[in-house]
Motif scaffolding. Structure first.
Motif, PDB file in Angstrom:
ATOM      1  N   ASP A 124       0.823  -1.215   0.000  1.00  0.00           N
ATOM      2  CA  ASP A 124       0.000   0.000   0.000  1.00  0.00           C
ATOM      3  C   ASP A 124       0.857   1.266   0.000  1.00  0.00           C
ATOM      4  O   ASP A 124       0.502   2.284  -0.613  1.00  0.00           O
ATOM      5  CB  ASP A 124      -0.921   0.003   1.225  1.00  0.00           C
ATOM      6  CG  ASP A 124      -2.003  -1.064   1.132  1.00  0.00           C
ATOM      7  OD1 ASP A 124      -2.251  -1.554   0.016  1.00  0.00           O
ATOM      8  OD2 ASP A 124      -2.599  -1.398   2.172  1.00  0.00           O
ATOM      9  N   ASP A 178       0.630   4.212  -2.691  1.00  0.00           N
ATOM     10  CA  ASP A 178       0.335   5.584  -2.255  1.00  0.00           C
ATOM     11  C   ASP A 178       1.393   6.557  -2.748  1.00  0.00           C
ATOM     12  O   ASP A 178       1.069   7.689  -3.163  1.00  0.00           O
ATOM     13  CB  ASP A 178       0.256   5.605  -0.725  1.00  0.00           C
ATOM     14  CG  ASP A 178      -0.185   6.959  -0.186  1.00  0.00           C
ATOM     15  OD1 ASP A 178      -1.314   7.388  -0.533  1.00  0.00           O
ATOM     16  OD2 ASP A 178       0.580   7.577   0.586  1.00  0.00           O
ATOM     17  N   LYS A 198       0.437   9.651  -5.243  1.00  0.00           N
ATOM     18  CA  LYS A 198       0.670  11.026  -4.816  1.00  0.00           C
ATOM     19  C   LYS A 198       1.712  11.730  -5.682  1.00  0.00           C
ATOM     20  O   LYS A 198       2.000  12.909  -5.468  1.00  0.00           O
ATOM     21  CB  LYS A 198       1.130  11.043  -3.353  1.00  0.00           C
ATOM     22  CG  LYS A 198       0.013  10.698  -2.369  1.00  0.00           C
ATOM     23  CD  LYS A 198       0.539  10.713  -0.931  1.00  0.00           C
ATOM     24  CE  LYS A 198      -0.575  10.425   0.059  1.00  0.00           C
ATOM     25  NZ  LYS A 198      -0.079  10.410   1.453  1.00  0.00           N
TER      26      LYS A 198
END
Length: 377
Positions: A11, A15, A19
């Motif tokens: 994860d 992420d 981002k």
């Protein structure tokens, strides 16, 4: 349920990409960098990177590292699906390393481990070491190099354990020992309650009127299963308030597994050791054999000396073969191989899927079975 550690790493990378902190073609942190950052083993970080690569989120290039794949598309990964590859559940591969197996102990264990793995959609590789520590070391190195996900190991007898086992445990490699544990190695283990079993066998002989009982085994040093059976024998004597003569304990037999010319020599050596032991202790009327093979050997020695079993001597042991609708040849402790197998596979699966690092020591119940080798004195 707590998110497994490898999923947390998975994860985290997702992420970072979403981002814009990692862009297409950027280098992803290495296994070591991720293991240091998340305080996990290299095995766990490798698993996360492997899963990212399988889902086409990163591309792994040998000798260079891992990079964000140009095929990655955020909307395709909005829902986390770390255990699915090409529409099917990811299959793990476990390996079982075992000295050998026979009808008295091991065959049911191997079959039960294979069945438990199949039920979890897990592949199983089986390697026999024939009781040789160098073969055990070789098997561990090869299987780890072949990227198995976890190991179930039945360690060989011996005072000097395999240093490869210590290396695995220190690296938090998913590992479960069966039949015994090894002091100084922080690894999960699944064993029979050998101390209680040894005590129960000895107490049974006391109930039959025997007070001078011999104990026969190979050296207990470095082998927890034998050590605890010896302790159970001694504890039974202590609770009876009867002084145990140290000469009633024979702990010098030589281990063997393979029926080779060398093993024939070992057989002859062990035969003579037991024969001398019997002749030196004429007051002994019963024996606790630490293993089934020793029960067979003590029986042969006694019969060759002109004695009958159980008329003249009673014998109890561990793991005598059993047959449906037939009374066992030997009164014995029957280890629950199916429960040992299922628990070992469950613990190994938890180590891998949940990233658990804390070793678990599990004790499994046993069954006491009366056979044809004992009678009241």
């Amino acid at each position: 349920m707590k998110t497994p550690l490898y999923e947390q790493i998975y994860d985290y990378i997702i992420d970072q990409v979403n981002k814009g902190l990692l862009n297409h073609g950027d280098r992803v942190p290495s296994e070591k960098e991720l293991s240091d950052k998340f305080n996990v083993s290299r095995i766990t970080s490798k698993k996360a990177l492997d899963l990212l690569a399988q889902n086409l989120i990163i591309e792994r290039i040998r000798g260079k590292g891992s990079f964000v794949s140009k095929l990655y598309n955020e909307k395709d990964h909005e829902s986390k699906n770390t255990t699915v590859t090409n529409g099917s559940e990811k299959r793990y591969t476990f390996a079982l390393i075992i000295p050998g197996f026979s009808d008295n102990f091991g065959t049911i264990l191997v079959k039960a481990i294979e069945k438990a793995c199949a039920q979890k959609n897990t592949n199983l590789i089986i390697r026999q070491t024939h009781g040789k520590i160098e073969e055990e070391e070789k098997a561990i190195k090869q299987l780890v190099n072949d990227s198995v996900d976890g190991l179930i190991i039945f360690p060989v007898h011996g005072e000097n354990y395999n240093v490869e086992l210590l290396k695995l445990s220190l690296k938090n490699f998913p590992l479960v020992l069966v039949d015994r544990y090894l002091r100084g190695i922080p690894a999960s283990s699944v064993c029979t309650d050998n101390r209680l079993a040894g005590e129960q066998l000895t107490n049974y002989l006391f109930t039959l009127g025997h007070q001078n009982i011999g104990f026969i085994s190979s050296s207990p040093v470095g082998t927890s299963a034998i050590e605890e059976r010896v302790q159970g024998f001694q504890l039974a004597y202590s609770k009876q308030g009867i002084q145990l003569k140290q000469e009633f304990m024979l702990l010098t037999l030589l281990n063997s597994l393979e029926q080779t010319q060398v093993e024939q020599s070992l057989f002859e050596t062990n035969y003579e050791i037991i024969k001398k032991f019997v002749q030196s202790n004429p007051t002994i009327s019963a024996f606790v054999a630490c293993e089934y093979d020793w029960a067979l050997l003590i029986s042969k020695v006694l019969q060759d000396l002109g004695h009958k079993i159980p008329e003249d001597y009673s014998i109890v042991c561990f793991d005598s073969p059993t047959h449906p609708y037939k009374r066992p040849d030997y009164t014995h402790i029957k280890q629950n191989e199916v429960d040992i197998a299922n628990k070992a596979v469950d613990i190994l699966s938890e180590h891998i899927l949940k990233g658990e690092k804390e070793p678990k020591h599990t004790v499994i119940d046993f069954t006491f079975l009366e056979g044809n080798s004992t009678k009241p004195q």
